[in-house]
Design an enzyme around this catalytic site. Structure first.
Site, PDB file in Angstrom:
ATOM      1  N   THR A 215       0.857  -1.192   0.000  1.00 27.75           N
ATOM      2  CA  THR A 215       0.000   0.000   0.000  1.00 27.75           C
ATOM      3  C   THR A 215       0.889   1.236   0.000  1.00 27.75           C
ATOM      4  OG1 THR A 215      -1.806  -1.087   1.134  1.00 27.75           O
ATOM      5  CG2 THR A 215      -1.617   1.284   1.507  1.00 27.75           C
ATOM      6  N   ARG A 243     -15.098  -6.557   0.232  1.00 31.91           N
ATOM      7  CA  ARG A 243     -14.346  -6.125   1.422  1.00 31.91           C
ATOM      8  C   ARG A 243     -13.628  -4.776   1.186  1.00 31.91           C
ATOM      9  NH1 ARG A 243      -8.790  -4.698   2.635  1.00 31.91           N
ATOM     10  NH2 ARG A 243      -8.454  -5.088   4.835  1.00 31.91           N
ATOM     11  N   GLY A 245     -10.940  -2.084   3.127  1.00 33.68           N
ATOM     12  CA  GLY A 245     -10.033  -1.941   4.268  1.00 33.68           C
ATOM     13  C   GLY A 245     -10.042  -0.527   4.835  1.00 33.68           C
ATOM     14  N   ASP A 246      -8.981  -0.192   5.524  1.00 31.03           N
ATOM     15  CA  ASP A 246      -8.889   1.123   6.180  1.00 31.03           C
ATOM     16  C   ASP A 246      -8.487   2.252   5.230  1.00 31.03           C
ATOM     17  OD1 ASP A 246      -6.376  -0.245   5.939  1.00 31.03           O
ATOM     18  OD2 ASP A 246      -5.485   1.358   7.124  1.00 31.03           O
ATOM     19  N   THR A 266      -0.738   1.909   6.833  1.00 34.60           N
ATOM     20  CA  THR A 266      -0.691   0.669   6.051  1.00 34.60           C
ATOM     21  C   THR A 266      -0.664  -0.507   7.010  1.00 34.60           C
ATOM     22  OG1 THR A 266       0.577  -0.659   4.485  1.00 34.60           O
ATOM     23  CG2 THR A 266       1.850   0.851   5.863  1.00 34.60           C
ATOM     24  N   GLY A 267      -1.353  -1.573   6.648  1.00 40.02           N
ATOM     25  CA  GLY A 267      -1.341  -2.735   7.528  1.00 40.02           C
ATOM     26  C   GLY A 267      -2.655  -3.473   7.481  1.00 40.02           C
ATOM     27  N   GLY A 269      -5.966  -3.829   7.693  1.00 39.78           N
ATOM     28  CA  GLY A 269      -6.959  -2.764   7.671  1.00 39.78           C
ATOM     29  C   GLY A 269      -8.073  -2.879   8.691  1.00 39.78           C
TER      30      GLY A 269
HETATM   31  N1  ASP Z   1      -4.345  -1.460   4.798  1.00 43.03           N
HETATM   32  C1  ASP Z   1      -4.602  -2.131   3.555  1.00 43.03           C
HETATM   33  C2  ASP Z   1      -5.935  -2.814   3.638  1.00 43.03           C
HETATM   34  O1  ASP Z   1      -6.255  -3.379   4.673  1.00 43.03           O
HETATM   35  C3  ASP Z   1      -3.553  -3.154   3.208  1.00 43.03           C
HETATM   36  C4  ASP Z   1      -2.117  -2.715   3.391  1.00 43.03           C
HETATM   37  O2  ASP Z   1      -1.855  -1.642   3.896  1.00 43.03           O
HETATM   38  O3  ASP Z   1      -1.211  -3.482   3.017  1.00 43.03           O
HETATM   39  O4  ASP Z   1      -6.643  -2.837   2.665  1.00 43.03           O
END
Ligand code: ASP
Length: 358
Positions: A215, A243, A245-246, A266-267, A269
């Site tokens: 991301t 789905r 994410g954040d 990032t992470g 989500g």
């Molecule tokens: N945060 C992103 C999500 O959950 C994924 C990522 O940051 O790698 O969609």
């Protein structure tokens, strides 16, 4: 007398919003014309034994190119919003990152993009979730912010808005790369094995501690002291059921407020949404800045670290970048690595990949 009263009333009406805005931006104010920029290209299980030297060099070159694109805007007096868009577009166009070209695949074998942007001066924001044809999703988030009365558009409606805005459209296959397709195939094999054992439909470890990185996001403070933050992603490999994410959620993956900071995350989500990570950091920072006599740069880092730790306590993992109006830029992440970089008017410029780098 009446004329004098009218004249005073008009002056109050004309001047009031200006002085109110000035008072708002005084806290905290930038002493001189400076700028700063920080970016990420995703956090995760990034370690030296998993990345070849060539890939390491390729990633660093691209992070540097993205930093240079944003820095050029800021150096020439451009806005924080223009700078983060320029930065993010470089990473969206590069297949190494999970945003734009090179986005991960959904369960159905398509690419579905999420993006968001926020302007800390006005707290105006825009986001697009589950889009499929906008070449640079960050431009769509910006168009939502600037040219619609909404904050978040999704799916086909967002694609339609994008076309109406005249943004560059591509076939969904433009985003696909062979390595992301292989990742989907591996994910499906693992997922089917988990299902055969009676496990959850979406591999739990991907939701928590072992998802893939890529991301992208950027936060900038321009020489007017305005902050902007933005994030763009393909989400998670094998995501299903629409789905989201954040990343396109204002307050979770992106937030900007001139009174405190800008954040891009990032992470995993789901956990960033549950904690409202980006907003939580900015709010804690604003209150600390306004109320703590012992406030220092360490306070900012402590707040970022404690919100990431709280998200980790729930079972998630990942990282954030931040920039403050007083010129502080930094990172916080609980993963082995995070693609990242920063530059400022002070002349510093750095990119890093692994957790043990400065
Ligand atoms: N945060 C992103 C999500 O959950 C994924 C990522 O940051 O790698 O969609």
């Amino acid at each position: 007398m009446t004329q004098l009263f009218k004249a005073i009333a008009i002056m109050i009406i004309v001047l009031a919003p200006t002085s109110w805005a000035a008072a708002q931006s005084d806290a905290p104010a930038q002493a001189e014309k400076t700028w700063s920029l920080v970016l990420h290209g995703g956090a995760g299980t990034i370690s030296r034994d998993r990345i070849t030297q060539e890939k390491d060099a390729e990633i660093r070159a691209k992070l540097t190119e993205a930093l240079d694109a944003g820095s050029a805007v800021l150096k020439s007096g451009g806005s924080a919003t223009d700078a983060i868009v320029a930065t993010i577009m470089v990473l969206e166009d590069d297949p190494n990152f999970n945003a734009g070209k090179g986005a991960v695949f959904t369960w159905e074998g398509t690419n579905s993009l999420d993006s968001s942007i926020m302007d800390g001066a006005t707290r105006n924001a825009g986001a697009a979730a589950g889009t499929s044809t906008t070449k640079n999703p960050i431009l769509l988030a910006r168009a939502v912010m600037e040219n619609s009365r909404h904050v978040l558009l999704s799916g086909e409606g967002a694609d339609q808005f994008s076309r109406e805005q005249g943004l560059e459209q591509v076939d969904n296959s433009y985003f696909a790369t062979p390595s992301r397709r292989e990742a989907l195939e591996r994910f499906k094999l693992r997922q089917n094995a988990i299902s055969a054992l009676g496990g959850d439909q979406l591999a739990q470890d991907q939701l928590g501690r072992d998802w893939r990185f890529g991301t992208v996001g950027a936060v900038a403070v321009d020489n007017e002291g305005n902050i902007a933050a933005g994030t763009s992603t393909g989400g998670l490999t094998g995501k299903q059921w629409g789905r989201i994410g954040d990343s396109p959620i204002i307050g979770a993956g992106t937030y900007a407020d001139n009174r405190s900071c800008g954040v891009s995350a990032t992470g995993a989500g789901e956990y960033f949404i549950r904690v409202g990570v980006a907003h939580e950091i900015c709010t804690r920072l604003r209150i600390a800045y306004e109320t703590r006599p012992d406030f220092s740069e360490t306070t900012t880092q402590d707040i970022a670290d404690s919100v990431i730790a709280e998200m980790g306590d729930l079972g998630g993992s990942g990282g954030i970048i931040y920039a403050t109006p007083w010129g502080q830029i930094g990172y916080s992440f609980d993963t082995p690595g995070m693609y990242r970089g920063m530059a400022s008017s002070k002349g510093d410029k750095s990119v890093a990949i692994y957790g043990d780098e400065e």
